[in-house]
Design a protein around this motif. Structure first.
Motif, short mmCIF file in Angstrom:
data_model
loop_
_atom_site.label_atom_id
_atom_site.label_comp_id
_atom_site.label_asym_id
_atom_site.label_seq_id
_atom_site.Cartn_x
_atom_site.Cartn_y
_atom_site.Cartn_z
N ILE A 65 0.84 -1.20 0.00
CA ILE A 65 0.00 0.00 0.00
C ILE A 65 0.87 1.24 0.00
O ILE A 65 0.61 2.19 -0.75
CB ILE A 65 -0.97 -0.02 1.20
CG1 ILE A 65 -2.01 -1.13 1.00
CG2 ILE A 65 -1.65 1.33 1.38
CD1 ILE A 65 -2.85 -1.42 2.23
N ASP A 66 1.92 1.24 0.84
CA ASP A 66 2.84 2.38 0.86
C ASP A 66 3.48 2.60 -0.51
O ASP A 66 3.56 3.73 -1.00
CB ASP A 66 3.95 2.15 1.89
CG ASP A 66 3.45 2.18 3.33
OD1 ASP A 66 2.33 2.68 3.57
OD2 ASP A 66 4.19 1.68 4.20
N ALA A 67 3.93 1.51 -1.13
CA ALA A 67 4.56 1.61 -2.44
C ALA A 67 3.56 2.10 -3.49
O ALA A 67 3.89 2.93 -4.35
CB ALA A 67 5.15 0.27 -2.86
N SER A 68 2.34 1.60 -3.42
CA SER A 68 1.30 2.02 -4.37
C SER A 68 1.01 3.51 -4.23
O SER A 68 0.91 4.23 -5.22
CB SER A 68 0.03 1.21 -4.16
OG SER A 68 0.24 -0.14 -4.43
N ASN A 69 0.89 3.96 -2.99
CA ASN A 69 0.63 5.39 -2.76
C ASN A 69 1.79 6.24 -3.27
O ASN A 69 1.56 7.29 -3.87
CB ASN A 69 0.40 5.66 -1.27
CG ASN A 69 -0.93 5.13 -0.79
OD1 ASN A 69 -1.85 4.93 -1.58
ND2 ASN A 69 -1.03 4.88 0.49
N PHE A 70 3.00 5.78 -3.04
CA PHE A 70 4.17 6.51 -3.53
C PHE A 70 4.14 6.60 -5.06
O PHE A 70 4.38 7.66 -5.64
CB PHE A 70 5.46 5.82 -3.07
CG PHE A 70 6.69 6.42 -3.67
CD1 PHE A 70 7.23 7.60 -3.16
CD2 PHE A 70 7.31 5.83 -4.77
CE1 PHE A 70 8.37 8.17 -3.72
CE2 PHE A 70 8.44 6.39 -5.33
CZ PHE A 70 8.97 7.57 -4.81
#
Length: 83
Positions: A65-70
């Motif tokens: 999720i963090d990577a997707s948001n980034f």
């Protein structure tokens, strides 16, 4: 040719957007595969997950999720904030 320029620009923008969507989808598949490889070393989930496996999956999903948001933020900046 002046009449074709807006069409060409629109086409190029759509092409760029589709390329970005494909890259995003590819990255999600890559991250999913990594989570699977890390959390399920024998490629088969156990019949009952232990706490360690549950934590591994939860942490991996959170990092996805963090990577997707980034990536969404990065693509938005590349598009001038139009995503």
């Amino acid at each position: 040719m002046d009449g074709a320029d807006p069409q060409l620009a629109r086409f190029l923008h759509q092409l760029q957007a589709e390329t970005q969507r494909q890259k995003f989808t590819e990255q999600v598949h890559t991250l999913t595969g990594r989570c699977w490889d890390v959390c399920f070393s024998d490629y088969r989930p156990p019949s009952k997950m232990d706490g360690k496996t549950q934590t591994c999956i939860q942490n991996c999903v959170n990092r996805m999720i963090d990577a997707s948001n980034f990536m969404v933020e990065h693509l938005s900046k590349m598009n001038g904030g139009s995503v």
